[in-house]
Scaffold this motif. Structure first.
Motif, PDB file in Angstrom:
ATOM      1  N   LEU A 158     -16.964  -3.670  -7.984  1.00 12.79           N
ATOM      2  CA  LEU A 158     -15.543  -3.436  -8.271  1.00 12.79           C
ATOM      3  C   LEU A 158     -15.369  -2.885  -9.681  1.00 12.79           C
ATOM      4  O   LEU A 158     -14.645  -1.920  -9.887  1.00 12.79           O
ATOM      5  N   ILE A 205      -9.631 -12.379  -5.210  1.00 10.57           N
ATOM      6  CA  ILE A 205     -10.065 -11.984  -3.861  1.00 10.57           C
ATOM      7  C   ILE A 205     -10.595 -10.559  -3.955  1.00 10.57           C
ATOM      8  O   ILE A 205      -9.960  -9.694  -4.568  1.00 10.57           O
ATOM      9  N   ILE A 206     -11.752 -10.353  -3.398  1.00  9.34           N
ATOM     10  CA  ILE A 206     -12.319  -8.991  -3.350  1.00  9.34           C
ATOM     11  C   ILE A 206     -12.820  -8.718  -1.935  1.00  9.34           C
ATOM     12  O   ILE A 206     -13.610  -9.488  -1.383  1.00  9.34           O
ATOM     13  N   ILE A 207     -12.311  -7.628  -1.388  1.00 11.07           N
ATOM     14  CA  ILE A 207     -12.827  -7.128  -0.111  1.00 11.07           C
ATOM     15  C   ILE A 207     -13.720  -5.937  -0.452  1.00 11.07           C
ATOM     16  O   ILE A 207     -13.330  -5.087  -1.268  1.00 11.07           O
ATOM     17  N   ARG A 257     -11.758  -2.246   3.066  1.00 11.33           N
ATOM     18  CA  ARG A 257     -10.358  -2.371   2.619  1.00 11.33           C
ATOM     19  C   ARG A 257      -9.402  -1.579   3.499  1.00 11.33           C
ATOM     20  O   ARG A 257      -9.807  -0.644   4.178  1.00 11.33           O
ATOM     21  N   GLY A 258      -8.134  -1.989   3.461  1.00  8.58           N
ATOM     22  CA  GLY A 258      -7.090  -1.261   4.179  1.00  8.58           C
ATOM     23  C   GLY A 258      -7.134  -1.438   5.679  1.00  8.58           C
ATOM     24  O   GLY A 258      -6.577  -0.645   6.425  1.00  8.58           O
ATOM     25  N   LYS A 259      -7.821  -2.518   6.142  1.00 10.16           N
ATOM     26  CA  LYS A 259      -7.928  -2.759   7.586  1.00 10.16           C
ATOM     27  C   LYS A 259      -7.289  -4.090   7.968  1.00 10.16           C
ATOM     28  O   LYS A 259      -7.559  -4.622   9.046  1.00 10.16           O
ATOM     29  N   GLY A 260      -6.556  -4.672   7.044  1.00 12.77           N
ATOM     30  CA  GLY A 260      -5.882  -5.946   7.352  1.00 12.77           C
ATOM     31  C   GLY A 260      -6.739  -7.179   7.090  1.00 12.77           C
ATOM     32  O   GLY A 260      -6.290  -8.301   7.350  1.00 12.77           O
ATOM     33  N   GLY A 305      -7.818  -8.365   4.134  1.00  8.73           N
ATOM     34  CA  GLY A 305      -7.274  -9.117   2.994  1.00  8.73           C
ATOM     35  C   GLY A 305      -6.118 -10.004   3.428  1.00  8.73           C
ATOM     36  O   GLY A 305      -6.040 -11.183   3.059  1.00  8.73           O
ATOM     37  N   GLU A 306      -5.230  -9.442   4.238  1.00  5.41           N
ATOM     38  CA  GLU A 306      -4.067 -10.209   4.717  1.00  5.41           C
ATOM     39  C   GLU A 306      -4.514 -11.450   5.490  1.00  5.41           C
ATOM     40  O   GLU A 306      -4.048 -12.558   5.247  1.00  5.41           O
ATOM     41  N   ASN A 316      -1.863  -2.892  -9.679  1.00  6.63           N
ATOM     42  CA  ASN A 316      -2.636  -3.136  -8.452  1.00  6.63           C
ATOM     43  C   ASN A 316      -1.729  -3.136  -7.216  1.00  6.63           C
ATOM     44  O   ASN A 316      -1.322  -4.170  -6.698  1.00  6.63           O
ATOM     45  N   PRO A 340      -2.347  -2.217  -3.983  1.00  7.06           N
ATOM     46  CA  PRO A 340      -2.853  -2.821  -2.740  1.00  7.06           C
ATOM     47  C   PRO A 340      -2.679  -4.338  -2.718  1.00  7.06           C
ATOM     48  O   PRO A 340      -2.283  -4.906  -1.704  1.00  7.06           O
ATOM     49  N   LYS A 398       0.925  -5.198  -2.161  1.00  3.85           N
ATOM     50  CA  LYS A 398       1.284  -4.901  -0.772  1.00  3.85           C
ATOM     51  C   LYS A 398       0.790  -6.006   0.158  1.00  3.85           C
ATOM     52  O   LYS A 398       1.517  -6.480   1.029  1.00  3.85           O
ATOM     53  N   VAL A 399      -0.458  -6.425  -0.056  1.00  6.70           N
ATOM     54  CA  VAL A 399      -1.035  -7.431   0.825  1.00  6.70           C
ATOM     55  C   VAL A 399      -0.322  -8.774   0.624  1.00  6.70           C
ATOM     56  O   VAL A 399      -0.109  -9.531   1.588  1.00  6.70           O
ATOM     57  N   LYS A 454       2.931  -8.566   2.486  1.00  4.22           N
ATOM     58  CA  LYS A 454       2.654  -8.673   3.938  1.00  4.22           C
ATOM     59  C   LYS A 454       2.373 -10.115   4.327  1.00  4.22           C
ATOM     60  O   LYS A 454       2.704 -10.555   5.418  1.00  4.22           O
TER      61      LYS A 454
HETATM   62  C1  LIG Z   1      -6.340  -6.147  -2.779  1.00  2.00           C
HETATM   63  C2  LIG Z   1      -7.325  -6.325  -1.593  1.00  2.00           C
HETATM   64  C3  LIG Z   1      -7.903  -7.727  -1.627  1.00  2.00           C
HETATM   65  C4  LIG Z   1      -6.529  -6.120  -0.300  1.00  2.00           C
HETATM   66  O1  LIG Z   1      -7.431  -6.297   0.772  1.00  2.00           O
HETATM   67  P1  LIG Z   1      -7.349  -5.348   2.077  1.00  2.00           P
HETATM   68  O2  LIG Z   1      -8.265  -5.887   3.097  1.00  2.00           O
HETATM   69  O3  LIG Z   1      -7.507  -3.935   1.671  1.00  2.00           O
HETATM   70  O4  LIG Z   1      -5.853  -5.667   2.487  1.00  2.00           O
HETATM   71  P2  LIG Z   1      -5.039  -5.174   3.749  1.00  2.00           P
HETATM   72  O5  LIG Z   1      -5.800  -4.131   4.502  1.00  2.00           O
HETATM   73  O6  LIG Z   1      -4.642  -6.404   4.464  1.00  2.00           O
HETATM   74  O7  LIG Z   1      -3.738  -4.556   3.084  1.00  2.00           O
HETATM   75  C5  LIG Z   1      -3.828  -3.685   1.991  1.00  2.00           C
HETATM   76  C6  LIG Z   1      -2.571  -2.878   1.927  1.00  2.00           C
HETATM   77  O8  LIG Z   1      -2.608  -2.078   0.765  1.00  2.00           O
HETATM   78  C7  LIG Z   1      -2.504  -0.721   1.155  1.00  2.00           C
HETATM   79  N1  LIG Z   1      -3.282   0.058   0.232  1.00  2.00           N
HETATM   80  C8  LIG Z   1      -4.596   0.282   0.236  1.00  2.00           C
HETATM   81  N2  LIG Z   1      -4.919   1.059  -0.803  1.00  2.00           N
HETATM   82  C9  LIG Z   1      -3.767   1.302  -1.469  1.00  2.00           C
HETATM   83  C10 LIG Z   1      -3.433   2.040  -2.632  1.00  2.00           C
HETATM   84  N3  LIG Z   1      -4.377   2.665  -3.325  1.00  2.00           N
HETATM   85  N4  LIG Z   1      -2.136   2.083  -3.043  1.00  2.00           N
HETATM   86  C11 LIG Z   1      -1.181   1.429  -2.337  1.00  2.00           C
HETATM   87  N5  LIG Z   1      -1.445   0.710  -1.223  1.00  2.00           N
HETATM   88  C12 LIG Z   1      -2.713   0.660  -0.804  1.00  2.00           C
HETATM   89  C13 LIG Z   1      -3.014  -0.661   2.551  1.00  2.00           C
HETATM   90  O9  LIG Z   1      -2.546   0.472   3.199  1.00  2.00           O
HETATM   91  C14 LIG Z   1      -2.479  -1.948   3.116  1.00  2.00           C
HETATM   92  O10 LIG Z   1      -1.117  -1.878   3.478  1.00  2.00           O
HETATM   93  P3  LIG Z   1      -0.671  -1.501   4.988  1.00  2.00           P
HETATM   94  O11 LIG Z   1      -1.314  -2.501   5.917  1.00  2.00           O
HETATM   95  O12 LIG Z   1       0.810  -1.633   4.940  1.00  2.00           O
HETATM   96  O13 LIG Z   1      -1.163  -0.129   5.237  1.00  2.00           O
HETATM   97  C15 LIG Z   1      -8.445  -5.238  -1.629  1.00  2.00           C
HETATM   98  O14 LIG Z   1      -7.859  -3.981  -1.710  1.00  2.00           O
HETATM   99  C16 LIG Z   1      -9.433  -5.416  -2.763  1.00  2.00           C
HETATM  100  O15 LIG Z   1     -10.409  -6.141  -2.644  1.00  2.00           O
HETATM  101  N6  LIG Z   1      -9.170  -4.739  -3.885  1.00  2.00           N
HETATM  102  C17 LIG Z   1     -10.066  -4.796  -5.035  1.00  2.00           C
HETATM  103  C18 LIG Z   1     -10.052  -6.160  -5.703  1.00  2.00           C
HETATM  104  C19 LIG Z   1      -8.694  -6.582  -6.124  1.00  2.00           C
HETATM  105  O16 LIG Z   1      -7.917  -5.806  -6.679  1.00  2.00           O
HETATM  106  N7  LIG Z   1      -8.396  -7.858  -5.870  1.00  2.00           N
HETATM  107  C20 LIG Z   1      -7.138  -8.467  -6.214  1.00  2.00           C
HETATM  108  C21 LIG Z   1      -7.124  -8.865  -7.640  1.00  2.00           C
HETATM  109  S1  LIG Z   1      -6.775 -10.554  -7.776  1.00  2.00           S
END
Ligand SMILES: CC(C)(COP(=O)(O)OP(=O)(O)OC[C@H]1O[C@@H](n2cnc3c(N)ncnc32)[C@H](O)[C@@H]1OP(=O)(O)O)[C@@H](O)C(=O)NCCC(=O)NCCS
Length: 149
Positions: free
Chosen positions: A24, A75-77, A82-85, A87-88, A111, A113, A116-117, A120
């Protein structure tokens, strides 16, 4: 719906967890001694591996250090998942594990994403803290749990 589950991390998982964190942000990983932090969380039973079926796709660190409330520290995916639900679903599962009725977490304003999560997953905005990362305030969120498990 994906088959997502959480498994308590053991010290055998250290390399997997460290790799997710290192990938990351390598600079932060080293500067902030994250390996030490991760090791401590694992030894304190506060780190959970996020599994899609039997595959490790990320991890979450959860504890009660924030005013004795459930607290998602990190939390780190993995990049590829990522973006497949996932994290939610992982956030929903960790909230169900909480012994407190409310779960808190925070993230940088930059941040999107994570924000957003959290939305959601039913989290509400709790407030903003400036002064940690220059020009990038920390946004706090919380969720009231409905179901205990
Ligand atoms: C934040 C994180 C945990 C989310 O996990 P994920 O599995 O991708 O989450 P989800 O797929 O459930 O949802 C992510 C949402 O963000 C959106 N998204 C993804 N990349 C994005 C971006 N660059 N800008 C805006 N939204 C974004 C996705 O489209 C999704 O929304 P949607 O379902 O409405 O399309 C993951 O992106 C991650 O590990 N990021 C890096 C580490 C981090 O930042 N951790 C949090 C710090 S505490």
């Amino acid at each position: 719906m994906k088959n997502i589950s959480l498994r308590k991390a053991t010290i055998k998982d250290i390399l997997v967890v460290v790799e997710f964190d290192y990938n990351l942000d390598q600079v932060e990983h080293i500067k902030l001694k994250r390996e030490e932090k991760i090791t401590k969380a694992i030894l304190n039973n506060q780190c959970f591996i996020i599994l899609e079926n039997n595959l490790s796709v990320g991890f979450v660190i959860f504890d009660y250090r924030f005013f004795d409330q459930g607290w998602i520290e990190l939390i780190i995916i993995g990049d590829a998942y990522r973006g497949k639900g996932i994290g939610e679903q992982a956030i929903d599962l960790i909230c169900k594990k909480s012994k407190t009725d409310k779960v808190f977490t925070s993230t940088n304003r930059s941040n999107m994403p994570m924000q957003k999560v959290l939305t959601k997953s039913g989290f509400s905005f709790a407030g903003k803290l400036i002064g940690l990362d220059e020009g990038d305030p920390e946004l706090f969120y919380f969720k009231k749990r409905k179901n205990q498990s």
